[in-house]
Design a protein around this motif. Structure first.
Motif, PDB file in Angstrom:
ATOM      1  N   ILE A  52       0.839  -1.201   0.000  1.00  0.00           N
ATOM      2  CA  ILE A  52       0.000   0.000   0.000  1.00  0.00           C
ATOM      3  C   ILE A  52       0.874   1.251   0.000  1.00  0.00           C
ATOM      4  CG2 ILE A  52      -1.608   1.363   1.400  1.00  0.00           C
ATOM      5  CD1 ILE A  52      -2.908  -1.297   2.231  1.00  0.00           C
ATOM      6  N   SER A  53       1.939   1.256   0.802  1.00  0.00           N
ATOM      7  CA  SER A  53       2.843   2.407   0.856  1.00  0.00           C
ATOM      8  C   SER A  53       3.511   2.625  -0.497  1.00  0.00           C
ATOM      9  CB  SER A  53       3.913   2.187   1.935  1.00  0.00           C
ATOM     10  OG  SER A  53       3.328   2.078   3.211  1.00  0.00           O
ATOM     11  N   GLN A  54       3.928   1.529  -1.144  1.00  0.00           N
ATOM     12  CA  GLN A  54       4.556   1.662  -2.457  1.00  0.00           C
ATOM     13  C   GLN A  54       3.591   2.224  -3.487  1.00  0.00           C
ATOM     14  OE1 GLN A  54       6.910  -1.839  -3.767  1.00  0.00           O
ATOM     15  NE2 GLN A  54       6.577  -2.649  -1.693  1.00  0.00           N
ATOM     16  N   ILE A  55       2.338   1.729  -3.456  1.00  0.00           N
ATOM     17  CA  ILE A  55       1.337   2.184  -4.418  1.00  0.00           C
ATOM     18  C   ILE A  55       1.025   3.662  -4.205  1.00  0.00           C
ATOM     19  CG2 ILE A  55      -1.096   1.961  -5.098  1.00  0.00           C
ATOM     20  CD1 ILE A  55      -0.793  -1.068  -4.523  1.00  0.00           C
ATOM     21  N   GLU A  56       0.818   4.052  -2.942  1.00  0.00           N
ATOM     22  CA  GLU A  56       0.437   5.439  -2.650  1.00  0.00           C
ATOM     23  C   GLU A  56       1.546   6.425  -2.976  1.00  0.00           C
ATOM     24  OE1 GLU A  56      -0.831   5.126   1.426  1.00  0.00           O
ATOM     25  OE2 GLU A  56      -2.952   5.051   0.818  1.00  0.00           O
ATOM     26  N   SER A  57       2.784   5.952  -3.048  1.00  0.00           N
ATOM     27  CA  SER A  57       3.886   6.842  -3.409  1.00  0.00           C
ATOM     28  C   SER A  57       3.964   7.075  -4.915  1.00  0.00           C
ATOM     29  CB  SER A  57       5.220   6.267  -2.906  1.00  0.00           C
ATOM     30  OG  SER A  57       5.519   5.045  -3.584  1.00  0.00           O
ATOM     31  N   ASN A  58       3.259   6.243  -5.699  1.00  0.00           N
ATOM     32  CA  ASN A  58       3.306   6.353  -7.163  1.00  0.00           C
ATOM     33  C   ASN A  58       1.943   6.611  -7.800  1.00  0.00           C
ATOM     34  OD1 ASN A  58       6.226   5.430  -8.073  1.00  0.00           O
ATOM     35  ND2 ASN A  58       5.621   4.069  -6.408  1.00  0.00           N
ATOM     36  N   ALA A  59       0.831   6.271  -7.115  1.00  0.00           N
ATOM     37  CA  ALA A  59      -0.506   6.406  -7.710  1.00  0.00           C
ATOM     38  C   ALA A  59      -1.535   6.441  -6.593  1.00  0.00           C
ATOM     39  CB  ALA A  59      -0.792   5.235  -8.664  1.00  0.00           C
TER      40      ALA A  59
ATOM     41  N   GLY B  12     -15.325   5.760 -14.037  1.00  0.00           N
ATOM     42  CA  GLY B  12     -14.977   7.135 -13.717  1.00  0.00           C
ATOM     43  C   GLY B  12     -13.495   7.410 -13.628  1.00  0.00           C
ATOM     44  N   ILE B  13     -12.654   6.517 -14.187  1.00  0.00           N
ATOM     45  CA  ILE B  13     -11.200   6.685 -14.130  1.00  0.00           C
ATOM     46  C   ILE B  13     -10.675   6.844 -15.552  1.00  0.00           C
ATOM     47  CG2 ILE B  13      -9.006   5.609 -13.502  1.00  0.00           C
ATOM     48  CD1 ILE B  13     -10.497   4.129 -11.295  1.00  0.00           C
ATOM     49  N   ASN B  14     -10.036   7.977 -15.828  1.00  0.00           N
ATOM     50  CA  ASN B  14      -9.525   8.276 -17.158  1.00  0.00           C
ATOM     51  C   ASN B  14      -8.021   8.063 -17.196  1.00  0.00           C
ATOM     52  OD1 ASN B  14     -10.606   9.018 -19.658  1.00  0.00           O
ATOM     53  ND2 ASN B  14     -11.642  10.768 -18.744  1.00  0.00           N
ATOM     54  N   LEU B  15      -7.588   6.969 -17.797  1.00  0.00           N
ATOM     55  CA  LEU B  15      -6.175   6.685 -17.979  1.00  0.00           C
ATOM     56  C   LEU B  15      -5.897   6.471 -19.455  1.00  0.00           C
ATOM     57  CD1 LEU B  15      -5.308   4.140 -15.119  1.00  0.00           C
ATOM     58  CD2 LEU B  15      -4.839   6.588 -15.156  1.00  0.00           C
ATOM     59  N   SER B  16      -4.809   7.065 -19.948  1.00  0.00           N
ATOM     60  CA  SER B  16      -4.402   6.788 -21.317  1.00  0.00           C
ATOM     61  C   SER B  16      -3.755   5.410 -21.368  1.00  0.00           C
ATOM     62  CB  SER B  16      -3.398   7.843 -21.784  1.00  0.00           C
ATOM     63  OG  SER B  16      -2.175   7.708 -21.068  1.00  0.00           O
ATOM     64  N   PRO B  17      -3.669   4.781 -22.551  1.00  0.00           N
ATOM     65  CA  PRO B  17      -2.990   3.479 -22.651  1.00  0.00           C
ATOM     66  C   PRO B  17      -1.564   3.519 -22.106  1.00  0.00           C
ATOM     67  CG  PRO B  17      -4.229   3.909 -24.649  1.00  0.00           C
ATOM     68  CD  PRO B  17      -4.301   5.160 -23.841  1.00  0.00           C
ATOM     69  N   GLN B  18      -0.858   4.655 -22.300  1.00  0.00           N
ATOM     70  CA  GLN B  18       0.503   4.763 -21.787  1.00  0.00           C
ATOM     71  C   GLN B  18       0.515   4.796 -20.260  1.00  0.00           C
ATOM     72  OE1 GLN B  18       3.311   4.403 -23.107  1.00  0.00           O
ATOM     73  NE2 GLN B  18       4.743   5.201 -21.579  1.00  0.00           N
ATOM     74  N   GLN B  19      -0.423   5.557 -19.654  1.00  0.00           N
ATOM     75  CA  GLN B  19      -0.514   5.599 -18.199  1.00  0.00           C
ATOM     76  C   GLN B  19      -0.849   4.229 -17.620  1.00  0.00           C
ATOM     77  OE1 GLN B  19      -3.461   8.744 -18.107  1.00  0.00           O
ATOM     78  NE2 GLN B  19      -1.985  10.156 -17.156  1.00  0.00           N
ATOM     79  N   LEU B  20      -1.770   3.510 -18.291  1.00  0.00           N
ATOM     80  CA  LEU B  20      -2.138   2.176 -17.820  1.00  0.00           C
ATOM     81  C   LEU B  20      -0.950   1.226 -17.931  1.00  0.00           C
ATOM     82  CD1 LEU B  20      -4.213   0.127 -16.808  1.00  0.00           C
ATOM     83  CD2 LEU B  20      -4.927  -0.231 -19.180  1.00  0.00           C
ATOM     84  N   ARG B  21      -0.179   1.356 -19.027  1.00  0.00           N
ATOM     85  CA  ARG B  21       0.976   0.474 -19.216  1.00  0.00           C
ATOM     86  C   ARG B  21       1.968   0.641 -18.072  1.00  0.00           C
ATOM     87  NH1 ARG B  21       6.044   0.533 -21.219  1.00  0.00           N
ATOM     88  NH2 ARG B  21       5.949   2.760 -21.668  1.00  0.00           N
ATOM     89  N   LEU B  22       2.213   1.881 -17.645  1.00  0.00           N
ATOM     90  CA  LEU B  22       3.145   2.125 -16.550  1.00  0.00           C
ATOM     91  C   LEU B  22       2.647   1.503 -15.252  1.00  0.00           C
ATOM     92  CD1 LEU B  22       4.079   5.848 -17.306  1.00  0.00           C
ATOM     93  CD2 LEU B  22       5.507   3.822 -17.674  1.00  0.00           C
ATOM     94  N   ARG B  23       1.339   1.605 -15.004  1.00  0.00           N
ATOM     95  CA  ARG B  23       0.766   1.013 -13.782  1.00  0.00           C
ATOM     96  C   ARG B  23       0.826  -0.509 -13.844  1.00  0.00           C
ATOM     97  NH1 ARG B  23      -0.760   5.909 -14.377  1.00  0.00           N
ATOM     98  NH2 ARG B  23      -1.685   7.211 -12.709  1.00  0.00           N
ATOM     99  N   GLN B  24       0.570  -1.068 -15.046  1.00  0.00           N
ATOM    100  CA  GLN B  24       0.662  -2.524 -15.193  1.00  0.00           C
ATOM    101  C   GLN B  24       2.078  -3.015 -14.899  1.00  0.00           C
ATOM    102  OE1 GLN B  24      -0.705  -2.900 -19.247  1.00  0.00           O
ATOM    103  NE2 GLN B  24      -2.675  -3.764 -18.600  1.00  0.00           N
ATOM    104  N   GLN B  25       3.068  -2.298 -15.412  1.00  0.00           N
ATOM    105  CA  GLN B  25       4.458  -2.703 -15.184  1.00  0.00           C
ATOM    106  C   GLN B  25       4.786  -2.685 -13.692  1.00  0.00           C
ATOM    107  OE1 GLN B  25       6.774   0.007 -17.576  1.00  0.00           O
ATOM    108  NE2 GLN B  25       6.584  -1.244 -19.428  1.00  0.00           N
ATOM    109  N   ARG B  26       4.330  -1.639 -13.004  1.00  0.00           N
ATOM    110  CA  ARG B  26       4.618  -1.543 -11.572  1.00  0.00           C
ATOM    111  C   ARG B  26       3.936  -2.665 -10.801  1.00  0.00           C
ATOM    112  NH1 ARG B  26       8.099  -1.037  -8.041  1.00  0.00           N
ATOM    113  NH2 ARG B  26       7.636   0.190  -6.172  1.00  0.00           N
TER     114      ARG B  26
END
Length: 582
Positions: free
Chosen positions: A489-496, A531-545
């Protein structure tokens, strides 16, 4: 002629019971099939005889139709034609009998004992010891239930499936007594035996989830009685859908609705019709799945033969709305006909020579998102472009958890007419954790079943075994796992945003439970609906993390991305803390 209102829980069973009665009595009776979950919308008239094997059905019917007075408590029976394998076993064997609830298993045991094959029968219950000490297992139609209960070894072969139960002879005699001119007893018995032979060959094998079934009814159900006010809309995702659908209703464009099995797409089509300028005009519907394409073409477009004209649904719905369900099953040729109708507002009857001008609004539905169908070449490009602009997605029950308790209360109070019935907290917890593959339709069918069994409170013992055994209740997290979750949770909240990531993981979890994996374009569309607007590039970064954290498995190509088992446990932990407020 007497009229029987035949009521069952399952629609397939309803169809076969009606078929059996028709084979016995022919045109001497009129059958009005009613699925229990749709009882309130079936208009049972005072002159009808209610025919059902459902416990306490009289109480349930009287709440909705107090003027109905005539009831036949039907008795279901094992089909003796299917008992050959059991009869050939040498006496003295120990036989486990498995059905979906203990009450049903007990009744089957009592009936098998009447045949005096010399065996010892034990009805299955969850308290049965896990050590398997039986010589044979008997089940009535649902083989998957035997394996899913995890009682028999996986390589076990001594399973005897005697098929779904039929209407008993004593119930058939009771119907015969109500006829103006009853049949001779010998003739009646011969017809009954004939129906048993037919049923043993034609009776279907029950699906694993026997409560996920379509409604079987008559033309009255084509009337548009549902409105936007009838929806339970506590969740943001449902309020967003209703808002969009109301805007679409005001325009006169053709509309497409996508959504999983049983979410309520046809109800939304009715609501759109009733909120449109076409309200009060005809509303007709046709389901395109599992249909003979030649017959479907005639049904929709009509036909001409021997100088006679037979209008189709397009003509019969003139001025109103025509809802076509599951358009992916339409042939390419018929899809082209739809495109032509949208372009030219006219149709050509089968074997017809002249086009017929038609003023009809078309609403189409599908289980799959229309863009996904286009990508998979299940729908023609021209039809896709016609429908994609004016489309909306009906969320699954998993996507609208805030509505769950309201849906239960609404059904019990307003549909089942049982305002005093309450849910035991344990029952509600089990239902909430169930994977509702059939969505609201499945939930309604189960609630209808429970409303007949319970007096004041629905306790867990009344639930069908498939609900009880498949409940998704997490075991308490261990201390070492809690510290790991807090670290994640701490790791996620520091990035998203944590709530955003929770929604991403929940969507992948829902896809995994439905054997689906998603590419980024599909996931972006699903997130927009939440209700969440993410571009494919933004989603790709979250998927990688999330992949680095071990919560997702990111795969290339068509394999798509899916949630890991660690990710599943993490989602359950997050749900236990709080739900995301999107």
């Amino acid at each position: 002629m007497i009229k029987l209102a035949v009521i069952t829980v399952q629609s397939e069973y309803l169809l076969k019971v009606s078929e059996q009665l028709k084979r016995i009595f022919g045109d001497l009776i009129e059958i009005h099939p009613v699925q229990l979950s749709s009882l309130a919308g079936n208009c049972i008239s005072p002159d009808e005889i209610v025919f059902s094997a459902i416990p306490k059905i009289k109480r349930q019917v009287k709440k909705v139709y107090p003027e109905v007075t005539d009831f036949i408590r039907a008795r279901r029976s094992i089909n003796p034609v299917t008992l050959g394998d059991l009869a050939q076993i040498e006496p003295g064997k120990k036989v486990l009998v498995i059905s979906d609830i203990l009450q049903a298993s007990t009744r089957i045991v009592e009936e098998l004992e009447e045949y005096q094959f010399g065996h010892t029968y034990i009805p299955f219950s969850p308290e049965i010891q896990r050590e398997f000490k039986f010589d044979f297992v008997v089940t009535t139609g649902d083989l998957s239930l035997v394996y899913d209960l995890d009682v028999v070894p996986k390589d076990y072969l001594n399973i005897i499936n005697v098929g779904l139960r039929v209407i008993g002879l004593d119930s058939v005699f009771e119907v015969n007594r109500r006829l103006t001119k009853p049949m001779d007893s010998i003739k009646l018995c011969k017809r009954y035996l004939s129906s048993l032979v037919y049923s043993s060959q034609k009776w279907p094998v029950a699906r694993r989830n026997k409560y996920v079934t379509a409604w079987i009814g008559d033309a009255k159900q084509s009337e548009a009685s549902f409105t936007f006010d009838d929806f339970i809309t506590e969740s943001a995702v449902m309020r967003e859908l209703i808002q969009r659908a109301k805007k679409l209703a005001r325009h006169d464009s053709h509309i497409h609705i996508s959504g999983e099995l049983g979410v309520g797409k046809e109800h939304l089509a009715q609501a759109i019709h009733n909120a449109s300028p076409r309200a009060g005009k005809p509303y007709l519907r046709s389901n395109c799945s599992g249909r003979n394409l030649e017959e479907l073409e005639k049904e929709l477009f009509g036909w001409e033969e021997n100088n006679n004209i037979y209008p189709g649904l397009f003509e019969l719905a003139a001025g109103g709305t025509l809802c076509l369900e599951e358009i992916r099953y339409l042939s390419p040729e018929m899809q082209s006909y739809l495109v032509q109708f949208m372009d030219e507002a006219r149709v050509l009857r089968v074997k017809g020579r002249n086009y017929v001008p038609i003023d009809v609004r078309l609403i189409t539905t599908s289980l799959n998102d229309i863009r996904v169908m286009h990508e998979q070449n299940l729908i023609q490009k021209e039809l896709y472009f016609k429908l994609a602009i004016m489309s909306c997605h009906f969320p699954s029950l998993a996507e609208r958890p805030e509505d769950f308790e309201g849906l239960i209360t609404h059904y019990l109070h307003n549909v089942a007419k049982h305002p005093d019935l309450t849910m035991h907290p344990s029952t509600l917890r089990i239902l909430k954790n169930q994977n509702w593959e059939g969505n609201i339709r499945e939930l309604s069918n189960v609630l209808a079943h429970l409303a007949c069994l319970a007096d004041q409170q629905v306790t867990p013992d009344l639930l069908p075994y498939y609900i009880d055994r498949n409940k998704k209740i997490s075991s308490p997290a261990q201390p070492e796992e809690l510290s790991e979750w807090d670290s994640l949770i701490s790791q996620i909240e520091s990035n998203a945003f944590l709530d955003e990531i929770q929604v991403v993981l929940e969507l992948y979890l829902d896809g995994k439970r439905h054997n689906q994996s998603f590419g980024r374009s599909v996931m972006c569309e699903k997130l927009i609906r939440r209700g969440i607007n993410l571009s494919p590039q933004q989603l790709r970064l979250r998927q990688q993390r999330l992949n680095e954290m071990g919560l997702l498995w990111v795969r290339r190509g068509r394999a798509g991305t899916t949630i890991s088992s660690k990710g599943e446990r993490f989602v359950e932990y997050l749900r236990g803390r709080s739900r995301p407020q999107i």
